[in-house]
Design a protein around this motif. Structure first.
Motif: not given
Length: 304
Positions: A29-30, A208-211, A217-221
């Motif tokens: 989860v996110s 700042d958590k892990g994968c 794709l969320t981070a890239r956005t």
């Protein structure tokens, strides 16, 4: 609005138990599940590998360490889908998944003084035991009030605390007035992008958590500033448009309606069109209704 409570039949309670419960959800989860405790709730998303919305829910820990559980409140009509997807990733994790809908109700407490009546601060996610269950300040926005997971006999404690029974429609009006999306009322499974739905501003994403599923794709956005559309609270002047009704500007389709009630609604609109309309005195329409969008005061993220 005086303080009251309503039972959310559209939300149910699912429990994740076992010694690996936090590690298991942490990779899926996110939000940062490791920070969830009996004193701290969180709001989180379960995404596709492509970073698209599947489920949203609150998370809080309940019970003594020997029988502790992470409690989630997915949408009632879709909890079976969430459980099925979680089971797919269980593998050798030492966890158990339980549907506790029969044991616990999801309740919202809202209006002036609701948090104080429950002994909660206006701090997102602040949690405490209450009436055999758990109560917590809404992790998205304290103005929404509190959410509770309670046994059936726990409702009496709410009235003893000075909260009057209210209709779910009353809570929905508050939600819409604040511009807060709610599950599949406003997000489309396997299509909606979290940042278009302002989920970063609603404390649903830990950067700042892990994968986790859909993290890349969320981070890239976010870091490439790829967001061109967002959900906006809109005032509706005219007949209430159905969810999915196209929104037009100058006769061209520029967005789509989401949920609404009593002259307040949410609409997915292009950011450049909202700016253009404001600068040139143009109006948005959804069918015969005229829409007036505004930026929600709680979204302090950098505009796309």
């Amino acid at each position: 609005m005086s303080a009251g409570y309503a039972v959310l039949g559209q939300r149910s309670v699912v429990a994740v138990t076992g010694e690996d419960r936090k590690a298991f959800l942490q990779g899926l989860v996110s939000n940062d599940v490791l920070r969830v405790t009996p004193d701290r709730a969180a709001y989180a998303l379960f995404l596709t590998p492509q970073g698209k919305f599947l489920h949203d829910f609150n998370l809080v820990e309940s019970g003594a360490e020997s029988d502790a559980a992470l409690l989630l409140d997915p949408e009632t009509d879709r909890r079976a889908d969430l459980l099925r997807r979680l089971k797919m990733y269980k593998l050798r994790s030492k966890i158990a998944l339980e549907d506790r809908t029969e044991q616990l109700r999801v309740v919202v407490a809202f209006g002036d003084g609701a948090l104080e009546a429950l002994g909660l601060p206006a701090e997102p996610g602040a949690a405490r035991a209450f009436a055999g269950g758990v109560a917590f300040t809404d992790p998205r926005l304290p103005a929404l009030g509190a959410r509770l997971f309670l046994p059936a006999d726990g409702l009496a404690a709410l009235e003893a605390a000075g909260l009057a029974p209210r209709e779910v429609a009353d809570y929905d009006r508050l939600r819409l007035s604040l511009g807060i999306p709610d599950g599949t009322l406003d997000l489309i499974p396997e299509k909606s992008i979290p940042l278009e739905s302002r989920m970063d501003a609603l404390n649903a994403i830990s950067w700042d958590k892990g994968c986790y599923m859909g993290q890349e794709l969320t981070a890239r956005t976010k870091y490439r500033a790829l967001i061109k559309k967002k959900l906006f609270p809109v005032t509706v002047d005219g007949p209430a448009p159905d969810t999915g009704t196209p929104v037009t500007l100058d006769g061209k389709e520029v967005g789509e309606m989401r949920s609404g009630r009593d002259g307040a609604a949410l609409a997915l609109l292009r950011l450049e069109d909202v700016q253009r309309a404001a600068e040139n005195g143009l109006t948005f329409q959804a069918g015969p209704a005229v829409l007036t969008p505004r930026e929600p005061g709680w979204d302090h993220t950098t505009k796309g």
